[in-house]
Every structure is written in C-alpha cells, then in structure tokens.
Design a protein around this motif. Sequence first.
Motif, PDB file in Angstrom:
ATOM      1  N   CYS A 164      -4.386  20.443  -2.763  1.00 49.07           N
ATOM      2  CA  CYS A 164      -4.903  20.304  -1.579  1.00 49.07           C
ATOM      3  C   CYS A 164      -3.835  19.420  -0.525  1.00 49.07           C
ATOM      4  O   CYS A 164      -3.730  18.017  -1.189  1.00 49.07           O
TER       5      CYS A 164
ATOM      6  N   CYS B  57      -7.293  16.636   0.558  1.00 50.86           N
ATOM      7  CA  CYS B  57      -8.189  15.810  -0.338  1.00 50.86           C
ATOM      8  C   CYS B  57      -7.427  15.631  -1.681  1.00 50.86           C
ATOM      9  O   CYS B  57      -7.630  14.790  -2.558  1.00 50.86           O
TER      10      CYS B  57
ATOM     11  N   CYS C  64     -12.251  20.868   1.460  1.00 54.62           N
ATOM     12  CA  CYS C  64     -12.129  20.450   2.690  1.00 54.62           C
ATOM     13  C   CYS C  64     -11.243  21.349   3.667  1.00 54.62           C
ATOM     14  O   CYS C  64     -11.188  21.049   5.035  1.00 54.62           O
TER      15      CYS C  64
ATOM     16  N   CYS D 109      -8.264  24.923   1.061  1.00 53.32           N
ATOM     17  CA  CYS D 109      -8.877  24.044   0.086  1.00 53.32           C
ATOM     18  C   CYS D 109     -10.498  24.452   0.031  1.00 53.32           C
ATOM     19  O   CYS D 109     -10.991  24.764   1.128  1.00 53.32           O
TER      20      CYS D 109
END
Length: 248
Positions: free
Chosen positions: A129, A132, A153, A150
């Motif tokens: 990702c 994050c 997030c 993701c």
Amino acid sequence: MADPAKTDIAANLIRKAKYAVAFTGAGISVESGILPFRGENGLWNKLDPIFLEIEYFKKMPLQSWRKIKEFFYDALSGIKPNAAHKILAKMEKRSFIEAVITQNIDHLHQEAGSQNVVELHGTYKELICTGCGTEFDMSIADLNFLPPTCLICKRVLKPNIAFFNEPIPATAKKRAFTEAEKCDILLIIGTNAEVLPAADIPVVAKKSGAKIIEINIEETHFTREITDIFLQGKATDVMKEIGRQLYL
Ligand code: NAD
Ligand code: ZN
C-alpha cells in the motif's frame, strides 16, 4: 554448448565449497519465456520505462497499472521454472548451495523449490500500500479493476517491486550483502547487474575471498573484472551439465 572441462572444474569447486551462493538475473528466466530488460528482444523495446518510475506511478497510477498488468501480470501468468531454476533448488536441498540472491521479481526460484531466496528487487506476487505500507498477497486484488486499492486505507496498491528511483527494501539488501560476505563461491547466472546495489554483490563476494563462477551467453563486465571461471552458454544447458557432474 557448455564446455565440459570448464564445467567440471566449476562443479568441483562447488562440491568443495563451505558456503556457496547463487546470484541470478533476468537471463536465468529467459528460457522460461520472460523477456530481459535490455538487448534486441528486451522489454525496453516494447515498454517505456517511465511507467516503472516511482514518481510517475504516484502521479498516474492508472496509466502505470495498465502497462504493469499487461507486461508483468498478464505476461507472467502461466510461466514455469526451467531446468536452471530446478537444478539450483536441488543444489540447495543437497547442501551444495546455501542461498539464492535474485534480482528477478518473477518468483520462479521459489516455484522451483528454492527455500532461502533473497528477492533483492521484491516480487510481483505481493502488493504494497502506498498509504499505510501494508503488504498483501496479490490474490486479494482483482486486476480487472485498476488501480487496485488497499483493504485497510483504500489508497493505491503498488506491486511490491523496487521501481526506478525507489530504494530497495533494507532487509533484502542487508541479507544479500551478508550472504555475499559469507560465501566462498558465488555462482552468477544470467545478469549484467549494471545497477547499484546489485552490481556490488559480486564485488563484495570477491573482496571477501570468494571464487566467482559466471554463467552467461555472453561476456559481461564481471567476466573481464572479477570472474574466475566463465561458463559460456544458456543457463539451462550449463546448469544441466553442472547438475550431471554433481549427480543431482
Ligand atoms: P538484463 O536484462 O540487464 O541482462 C540479462 C542478462 O542475461 C544478460 O547478461 C544476457 O546476456 C543474459 N542472458 C540472456 N539469455 C540468457 C540465457 N538463456 N542464459 C544465460 N544468460 C542469459 O538483466 P539483469 O542484469 O538481471 O538486470 C535487469 C533488471 O531487470 C533486474 O533488476 C531485474 O529485477 C529486472 N528484470 C527481472 C526479470 C524477471 O523477474 N524475470 C525480467 C527482466 C528484468
Ligand atoms: Zn493502506
């Protein structure tokens, strides 16, 4: 065709080694049907490297992903390890080699059965990702809907491979250099290793006292600078001959 006399000397050195390590590049996977980057049939004749630049990817993830899907995920689906990957895996099982350091992102060493593999440039089998930093197996993504995002997030996911102008993962780098310092034989297969830090791995091994055996269809800068035994030929032909001499 591999020169049997020289292959015999190389196999003897491997047999006597205390800690042999292999270092592989795009050339070992060419006979599995994966294009190298450079040269006449290289990927750069078909794909603009800009799509693998980290800044471009961050700005234009959809445009990058369309190319990445076509040239990596679609192109690599159904690709199988070849005899050279398989013989390396057998060599590890029989303790002739301790580790494989690869610049390849195709995961073929593990598919052939190698266990101790350092993927210096990451693997296309994982996604990371850009928000994050969570890593996912690629099976969580549906590449019919680009760019993949993701699960936590919702930011864009990137293949977990080192893009241009992106540092390589610190853990893989450390493991690779530790193996290079430890080994007494480095078996280089199918790489020009023209970019740092990969290019330094054979140099560090040599400085630490290792003998360098190199397999390639043509000479590289290593051949002229640090290689002790150059085995000219296709990775599968030469590795089959080495495998035969090691009774694998
Ligand atoms: P490269 O494309 O620069 O060089 C490939 C090397 O393999 C050349 O030296 C060539 O002479 C040799 N070669 C070609 N066919 C061969 C064969 N049948 N047997 C033995 N040798 C053969 O590749 P590189 O030096 O590995 O570096 C380029 C970068 O590209 C690496 O960082 C790697 O991550 C990436 N890459 C990976 C893959 C993959 O995952 N399979 C494919 C292309 C590029
Ligand atoms: Zn995230």
